[in-house]
Scaffold this motif. Structure first.
Motif, PDB file in Angstrom:
ATOM      1  N   HIS A  40     -72.897  21.800  13.656  1.00 52.32           N
ATOM      2  CA  HIS A  40     -72.580  22.835  14.183  1.00 52.32           C
ATOM      3  C   HIS A  40     -74.748  22.342  14.079  1.00 52.32           C
ATOM      4  O   HIS A  40     -75.757  22.869  14.835  1.00 52.32           O
ATOM      5  CB  HIS A  40     -72.583  24.423  14.111  1.00 52.32           C
ATOM      6  N   HIS A  41     -75.394  23.137  13.048  1.00 49.99           N
ATOM      7  CA  HIS A  41     -76.783  22.895  12.463  1.00 49.99           C
ATOM      8  C   HIS A  41     -77.076  21.351  12.730  1.00 49.99           C
ATOM      9  O   HIS A  41     -78.338  21.320  12.313  1.00 49.99           O
ATOM     10  CB  HIS A  41     -76.853  23.530  11.256  1.00 49.99           C
ATOM     11  N   SER A  42     -76.794  20.085  12.489  1.00 49.36           N
ATOM     12  CA  SER A  42     -76.870  18.769  12.058  1.00 49.36           C
ATOM     13  C   SER A  42     -78.228  18.579  13.037  1.00 49.36           C
ATOM     14  O   SER A  42     -79.386  18.050  12.678  1.00 49.36           O
ATOM     15  CB  SER A  42     -76.024  17.822  11.951  1.00 49.36           C
ATOM     16  N   CYS A  43     -77.863  18.955  14.610  1.00 50.39           N
ATOM     17  CA  CYS A  43     -78.988  18.448  15.418  1.00 50.39           C
ATOM     18  C   CYS A  43     -80.181  19.225  15.567  1.00 50.39           C
ATOM     19  O   CYS A  43     -81.027  18.326  14.970  1.00 50.39           O
ATOM     20  CB  CYS A  43     -78.310  18.972  16.891  1.00 50.39           C
ATOM     21  N   VAL A  94     -76.717  18.092   3.401  1.00 52.43           N
ATOM     22  CA  VAL A  94     -77.281  19.225   4.443  1.00 52.43           C
ATOM     23  C   VAL A  94     -78.570  17.636   4.629  1.00 52.43           C
ATOM     24  O   VAL A  94     -79.223  18.038   5.569  1.00 52.43           O
ATOM     25  CB  VAL A  94     -78.702  20.289   4.024  1.00 52.43           C
ATOM     26  N   LEU A  95     -79.031  16.936   3.420  1.00 50.06           N
ATOM     27  CA  LEU A  95     -80.233  16.151   3.350  1.00 50.06           C
ATOM     28  C   LEU A  95     -79.224  14.798   4.378  1.00 50.06           C
ATOM     29  O   LEU A  95     -79.938  14.423   5.267  1.00 50.06           O
ATOM     30  CB  LEU A  95     -80.139  15.384   2.241  1.00 50.06           C
ATOM     31  N   LEU A  96     -77.924  14.959   4.755  1.00 50.31           N
ATOM     32  CA  LEU A  96     -77.488  14.096   6.208  1.00 50.31           C
ATOM     33  C   LEU A  96     -77.655  14.189   6.829  1.00 50.31           C
ATOM     34  O   LEU A  96     -78.202  13.224   7.843  1.00 50.31           O
ATOM     35  CB  LEU A  96     -75.943  13.566   5.377  1.00 50.31           C
ATOM     36  N   PHE A 118     -70.775   5.349   4.893  1.00 52.45           N
ATOM     37  CA  PHE A 118     -71.999   6.024   4.102  1.00 52.45           C
ATOM     38  C   PHE A 118     -71.677   7.348   4.184  1.00 52.45           C
ATOM     39  O   PHE A 118     -71.392   8.391   2.914  1.00 52.45           O
ATOM     40  CB  PHE A 118     -73.451   5.708   3.952  1.00 52.45           C
ATOM     41  N   ILE A 119     -71.938   8.554   5.249  1.00 49.05           N
ATOM     42  CA  ILE A 119     -71.623   9.723   5.689  1.00 49.05           C
ATOM     43  C   ILE A 119     -69.949  10.065   4.726  1.00 49.05           C
ATOM     44  O   ILE A 119     -69.913  10.881   4.167  1.00 49.05           O
ATOM     45  CB  ILE A 119     -71.799  10.153   6.769  1.00 49.05           C
ATOM     46  N   ALA A 120     -69.295   9.165   4.915  1.00 50.14           N
ATOM     47  CA  ALA A 120     -68.280   9.544   5.058  1.00 50.14           C
ATOM     48  C   ALA A 120     -67.449   9.332   3.468  1.00 50.14           C
ATOM     49  O   ALA A 120     -66.730  10.019   2.795  1.00 50.14           O
ATOM     50  CB  ALA A 120     -66.615   8.193   5.796  1.00 50.14           C
ATOM     51  N   GLY A 121     -68.375   8.134   3.090  1.00 55.84           N
ATOM     52  CA  GLY A 121     -67.880   8.193   1.325  1.00 55.84           C
ATOM     53  C   GLY A 121     -68.557   9.623   1.065  1.00 55.84           C
ATOM     54  O   GLY A 121     -68.562  10.143  -0.060  1.00 55.84           O
TER      55      GLY A 121
END
Length: 192
Positions: free
Chosen positions: A145-148, A88-90, A48-51
């Motif tokens: 970097h900000h995903s965590c 950013v939602l992901l 999903f993220i790759a898409g």
């Protein structure tokens, strides 16, 4: 008055639906997408993220044409519409173990920046470009970097930050690896 339209309701569960009216649509699918975010196993979420990254990359490639006409507009669009904020939602909705998939998008943003301004961004230059404008950067924040922090904040805000959640524990470990010792957090501190 306000009433529930059962024809528009859909229930997703791994269990039976005997408690709900028969008019409610019921789905047993373990992998699904709701409100623009994937829910399911690692492969489903990663695909999903790759898409989504591929879709967002189409916009990035068009910014190179904009940069030929007006580089300032291209940078503004990259910073405010095409980069970090686009996905950013992901970062908030998927476990930080998928940050590798988000890194691919960061790489595409870097390529776009380099192409728009005909410069080869070295690693130190790219780190500076990711800083906010106030710190001498271009404000091109890194999604991976900000995903965590985004995932931890999302879990905390939703009230789903159980200290035993393995995704939360993994995100906290990754977050703590990126910050100074005085900024380290614990699962218990996030859960309270």
């Amino acid at each position: 008055g306000i009433h529930i339209n059962l024809a528009k309701c859909e229930l997703f569960s791994h269990f039976g639906n005997s408690m709900f009216p028969s008019a409610v649509k019921f789905s047993y699918h373990p992998n699904l997408d709701i409100l623009g975010a994937p829910i399911g196993d690692y492969l489903h979420c990663s695909n999903f993220i790759a898409g989504k990254c591929a879709d967002a990359t189409k916009l990035l490639s068009s910014l190179v044409d904009v940069a030929a006409i007006d580089p300032h507009v291209a940078l503004s669009l990259l910073r405010l519409c095409g980069g970090y904020c686009r996905l950013v939602l992901l970062a908030r909705a998927t476990p930080s173990s998928l940050a590798g998939s988000l890194k691919l998008f960061d790489d595409e943003v870097r390529k776009c920046f380099s192409s728009c301004f005909a410069i080869d961004t070295t690693d130190p230059a790219w780190i500076q470009a990711q800083l906010s404008l106030g710190f001498g950067g271009f404000g091109l924040r890194s999604l991976s970097h900000h995903s965590c922090a985004a995932f931890i904040a999302s879990l905390s805000a939703s009230g789903c930050s159980n200290a035993d959640n393995p995704h939360l524990k993994h995100a906290i470990i990754q977050f703590n690896d990126q910050v100074s010792p005085s900024d380290v957090i614990t699962a218990e501190g996030v859960s309270s």
